[in-house]
Design a protein around this motif. Structure first.
Motif, PDB file in Angstrom:
ATOM      1  N   LEU A  44      57.288  19.754  33.455  1.00 49.19           N
ATOM      2  CA  LEU A  44      56.717  19.597  34.789  1.00 49.19           C
ATOM      3  C   LEU A  44      56.897  18.164  35.283  1.00 49.19           C
ATOM      4  N   ALA A  45      56.664  17.208  34.413  1.00 50.89           N
ATOM      5  CA  ALA A  45      56.829  15.801  34.805  1.00 50.89           C
ATOM      6  C   ALA A  45      58.272  15.510  35.212  1.00 50.89           C
ATOM      7  N   LYS A  46      59.224  16.057  34.448  1.00 55.44           N
ATOM      8  CA  LYS A  46      60.638  15.866  34.794  1.00 55.44           C
ATOM      9  C   LYS A  46      60.943  16.468  36.155  1.00 55.44           C
ATOM     10  N   ASP A  47      60.372  17.637  36.425  1.00 53.80           N
ATOM     11  CA  ASP A  47      60.616  18.301  37.706  1.00 53.80           C
ATOM     12  C   ASP A  47      60.031  17.494  38.865  1.00 53.80           C
ATOM     13  N   LEU A  48      58.839  16.943  38.672  1.00 56.54           N
ATOM     14  CA  LEU A  48      58.223  16.129  39.726  1.00 56.54           C
ATOM     15  C   LEU A  48      59.100  14.928  40.066  1.00 56.54           C
ATOM     16  N   VAL A  49      59.677  14.317  39.032  1.00 53.23           N
ATOM     17  CA  VAL A  49      60.550  13.169  39.262  1.00 53.23           C
ATOM     18  C   VAL A  49      61.824  13.609  39.979  1.00 53.23           C
ATOM     19  N   ALA A  50      62.386  14.725  39.531  1.00 57.29           N
ATOM     20  CA  ALA A  50      63.622  15.220  40.148  1.00 57.29           C
ATOM     21  C   ALA A  50      63.408  15.582  41.613  1.00 57.29           C
ATOM     22  N   GLN A  51      62.234  16.165  41.918  1.00 57.53           N
ATOM     23  CA  GLN A  51      61.961  16.609  43.282  1.00 57.53           C
ATOM     24  C   GLN A  51      61.331  15.521  44.145  1.00 57.53           C
ATOM     25  N   GLY A  52      60.848  14.476  43.507  1.00 52.69           N
ATOM     26  CA  GLY A  52      60.234  13.389  44.263  1.00 52.69           C
ATOM     27  C   GLY A  52      58.850  13.727  44.780  1.00 52.69           C
ATOM     28  N   GLY A  53      58.136  14.607  44.100  1.00 51.72           N
ATOM     29  CA  GLY A  53      56.776  14.959  44.520  1.00 51.72           C
ATOM     30  C   GLY A  53      56.448  16.400  44.182  1.00 51.72           C
ATOM     31  N   ILE A  54      55.331  16.891  44.715  1.00 47.40           N
ATOM     32  CA  ILE A  54      54.879  18.252  44.460  1.00 47.40           C
ATOM     33  C   ILE A  54      54.982  19.068  45.739  1.00 47.40           C
ATOM     34  N   TYR A  55      55.020  20.382  45.565  1.00 43.41           N
ATOM     35  CA  TYR A  55      55.125  21.273  46.715  1.00 43.41           C
ATOM     36  C   TYR A  55      53.778  21.915  47.058  1.00 43.41           C
ATOM     37  N   ASP A  56      53.025  22.333  46.049  1.00 45.55           N
ATOM     38  CA  ASP A  56      51.754  23.019  46.300  1.00 45.55           C
ATOM     39  C   ASP A  56      50.597  22.023  46.276  1.00 45.55           C
ATOM     40  N   PRO A  57      49.861  21.897  47.374  1.00 42.52           N
ATOM     41  CA  PRO A  57      48.732  20.964  47.388  1.00 42.52           C
ATOM     42  C   PRO A  57      47.669  21.369  46.373  1.00 42.52           C
ATOM     43  N   PRO A  58      47.175  20.447  45.568  1.00 45.24           N
ATOM     44  CA  PRO A  58      46.078  20.767  44.647  1.00 45.24           C
ATOM     45  C   PRO A  58      44.825  21.192  45.414  1.00 45.24           C
ATOM     46  N   LEU A  59      44.044  22.052  44.801  1.00 49.90           N
ATOM     47  CA  LEU A  59      42.771  22.501  45.365  1.00 49.90           C
ATOM     48  C   LEU A  59      41.678  21.611  44.779  1.00 49.90           C
ATOM     49  N   VAL A  60      40.929  20.900  45.633  1.00 52.94           N
ATOM     50  CA  VAL A  60      39.935  19.938  45.151  1.00 52.94           C
ATOM     51  C   VAL A  60      38.605  20.130  45.879  1.00 52.94           C
ATOM     52  N   ALA A  61      37.559  19.583  45.263  1.00 52.52           N
ATOM     53  CA  ALA A  61      36.229  19.594  45.881  1.00 52.52           C
ATOM     54  C   ALA A  61      35.615  18.206  45.735  1.00 52.52           C
ATOM     55  N   PRO A  62      34.921  17.706  46.765  1.00 48.64           N
ATOM     56  CA  PRO A  62      34.314  16.372  46.685  1.00 48.64           C
ATOM     57  C   PRO A  62      33.186  16.333  45.664  1.00 48.64           C
ATOM     58  N   GLU A  63      33.131  15.254  44.930  1.00 48.60           N
ATOM     59  CA  GLU A  63      32.032  15.027  43.976  1.00 48.60           C
ATOM     60  C   GLU A  63      31.748  13.530  43.973  1.00 48.60           C
ATOM     61  N   GLY A  64      30.639  13.138  44.639  1.00 48.84           N
ATOM     62  CA  GLY A  64      30.362  11.724  44.833  1.00 48.84           C
ATOM     63  C   GLY A  64      31.419  11.128  45.734  1.00 48.84           C
ATOM     64  N   ASN A  65      32.018  10.028  45.303  1.00 41.06           N
ATOM     65  CA  ASN A  65      33.071   9.390  46.108  1.00 41.06           C
ATOM     66  C   ASN A  65      34.472   9.762  45.624  1.00 41.06           C
ATOM     67  N   LYS A  66      34.544  10.797  44.755  1.00 42.64           N
ATOM     68  CA  LYS A  66      35.843  11.247  44.252  1.00 42.64           C
ATOM     69  C   LYS A  66      36.002  12.747  44.496  1.00 42.64           C
ATOM     70  N   TYR A  67      37.130  13.302  44.008  1.00 41.56           N
ATOM     71  CA  TYR A  67      37.437  14.715  44.232  1.00 41.56           C
ATOM     72  C   TYR A  67      37.888  15.347  42.904  1.00 41.56           C
ATOM     73  N   VAL A  68      37.184  16.385  42.492  1.00 46.30           N
ATOM     74  CA  VAL A  68      37.518  17.087  41.252  1.00 46.30           C
ATOM     75  C   VAL A  68      38.593  18.139  41.553  1.00 46.30           C
ATOM     76  N   VAL A  69      39.581  18.186  40.692  1.00 48.03           N
ATOM     77  CA  VAL A  69      40.691  19.133  40.873  1.00 48.03           C
ATOM     78  C   VAL A  69      40.325  20.476  40.258  1.00 48.03           C
ATOM     79  N   PHE A  70      40.428  21.546  41.038  1.00 48.01           N
ATOM     80  CA  PHE A  70      40.142  22.887  40.528  1.00 48.01           C
ATOM     81  C   PHE A  70      41.411  23.712  40.333  1.00 48.01           C
ATOM     82  N   ASP A  71      42.449  23.391  41.057  1.00 53.16           N
ATOM     83  CA  ASP A  71      43.739  24.048  40.838  1.00 53.16           C
ATOM     84  C   ASP A  71      44.825  23.008  41.079  1.00 53.16           C
ATOM     85  N   GLY A  72      45.679  22.808  40.067  1.00 60.98           N
ATOM     86  CA  GLY A  72      46.705  21.770  40.154  1.00 60.98           C
ATOM     87  C   GLY A  72      46.452  20.643  39.181  1.00 60.98           C
ATOM     88  N   ASN A  73      45.647  20.909  38.130  1.00 58.37           N
ATOM     89  CA  ASN A  73      45.326  19.861  37.164  1.00 58.37           C
ATOM     90  C   ASN A  73      46.574  19.350  36.435  1.00 58.37           C
TER      91      ASN A  73
END
Length: 440
Positions: A44-73
């Motif tokens: 996956l890391a190699k693919d991210l480098v080859a593509q220059g980023g990700i295609y599917d936005p991670p699903l997150v929820a706010p927790e305090g001043n940060k955001y916990v990842v629920f899909d896309g960890n």
């Protein structure tokens, strides 16, 4: 639902990810992913480098001043380690991510687009639909093998050899292409997405490696023209988006005399027998192994891949083909196979006549006459050689088992029983002819 651009540093890998359950913290969650999915994470890391980023936005929820990842960890973890390789769990992985980071092209993203949800119940509903199966249509419907094959045939996104890289390398080795000129890879892969298109240009990837099916010089000449057209943007994605566009472009090259011809087809290599001197002491005699059973159970072998490209208007032809390749068993349904075989031949020939506007075909021509005229047209266009043309002419001989008359008896005669062995022999002889008719 909202999409927001969030700083990577504000995203937290979920320590309660359903992949592993409750863990101590983010570091433990990252460690679990590499302890249990290291190869996947590396790829996956190699693919991210080859593509220059990700295609599917991670699903997150706010927790305090940060955001916990629920899909896309996994995606977020790889980006975090590329941003800071020292966070990788082992020295070896730290070195791996540091080397990958050096290969990143352009500016490394400090922010990524995420799907932000405040309602945890809604998040669970989203995860339920994405990751717990089809749920009778409620959840995400996974692709079966044929669906995956359709996608690969349309886009060329298959595992294994990278077609564009192989083409570029061979052109450069022949000193007809400057490696500093880059061929648009996605467009090249899309154009050469199936064996049918690759075969027209004179090469194959059917065995998992690049092989010339026609004389090398003729193939390189054709590939050079394609590379020139794509690099100069004379041909763009919109021109080769679908089957019709790909065929139209390759037909144009054919009319210009740039595609390899049947006369330039390479002879199949045969291995010569090697004489081995008999030893003075004969080894112990081994029992003769039992012959392996013939794996073929259907008329069209289900273990072979044919270079067919299916256009949108060929749905019935495709359905009949797939029934003969995957569903109708020769031993159980010989009569159904015989009738469908006859229908497939007729519809394939009709497809060729319509697509090529073959003027020598008359409305009153029977199937055998049509078959022979189509074979003659293929021969005149150098799609087949004389030997195969003469073999196809046998279809007109009504007194032979290999003929259209035999197929007609399968359908109409109350006493002529179709033989599986006879049908498979006919298919093996006619398969190239049928594929050419379908791909017209």
């Amino acid at each position: 639902m909202s999409f927001r651009s969030l700083a990577l540093s504000l995203l937290v890998v979920n320590s309660a990810n359903d992949r592993h359950g409750e863990l101590e913290n983010e570091t433990a969650a990252i460690g679990w992913l590499f302890n249990n999915r290291e190869n996947h994470m590396r790829n996956l890391a190699k693919d991210l480098v080859a593509q220059g980023g990700i295609y599917d936005p991670p699903l997150v929820a706010p927790e305090g001043n940060k955001y916990v990842v629920f899909d896309g960890n996994r995606r977020v973890t790889c980006l975090k380690l590329l941003a800071n390789p020292k966070r990788a769990p082992t020295i070896e992985l730290q070195r791996f991510f540091a080397e990958l980071r050096e290969k990143w092209s352009g500016v490394f993203p400090e922010r990524i687009t995420c799907q932000v949800e405040n309602d945890r119940d809604r998040i669970d509903e989203i995860l339920y639909r994405r990751h717990t199966g089809t749920q009778n249509g409620v959840g995400q419907s996974t692709w079966d093998d044929r669906m995956k094959a359709n996608f690969v045939a349309r886009t060329g996104k298959a595992s294994g050899l990278h077609v564009a890289d192989e083409v570029e390398r061979r052109l450069a080795e022949a000193r007809v292409w400057d490696r500093r000129r880059k061929i648009p890879r996605s467009n090249m892969n899309r154009l050469l997405s199936s064996e049918a298109y690759r075969n027209r240009l004179g090469f194959s990837l059917a065995r998992g490696q690049f092989e010339y099916t026609h004389e090398k010089d003729a193939v390189l000449k054709a590939l050079l023209r394609v590379a020139e057209d794509l690099s100069s943007r004379k041909i763009v994605l919109g021109d080769i988006w679908d089957v019709a566009g790909k065929r139209s472009y390759l037909d144009q090259l054919d009319r210009e005399g740039l595609l390899p011809t049947a006369a330039q087809l390479k002879a199949k290599e045969t291995s010569s027998a090697v004489n081995v001197k008999q030893q003075s002491v004969s080894p112990p005699t081994k029992p003769t192994p039992l012959p392996r059973p013939d794996p073929r159970t259907t008329l069209i072998p289900d273990y072979l891949t044919y270079a067919v490209t299916w256009a949108g208007e060929q749905q019935r032809l495709k359905a009949i083909w797939e029934e003969l390749q995957f569903q109708l068993k020769l031993s159980e349904h010989p009569n159904a196979v015989a009738v469908m075989f006859r229908v497939l031949v007729e519809l394939a020939i009709e497809n060729y006549v319509v697509k090529t506007q073959l003027t020598s075909i008359y409305e009153g021509d029977n199937l055998s006459n049509r078959a022979v005229k189509v074979a003659a047209d293929l021969y005149s266009k150098k799609k087949i050689d004389k030997k195969y043309h003469d073999e196809c002419k046998r279809l007109q001989n009504g007194d032979q088992l290999f003929s259209v008359a035999t197929m007609n008896r399968w359908v109409h005669s109350p006493r002529f029983n179709p033989s599986p062995q006879h049908m498979t022999a006919m298919w093996d002889s006619l398969s190239d002819f049928i594929v050419l008719c379908i791909n017209a």
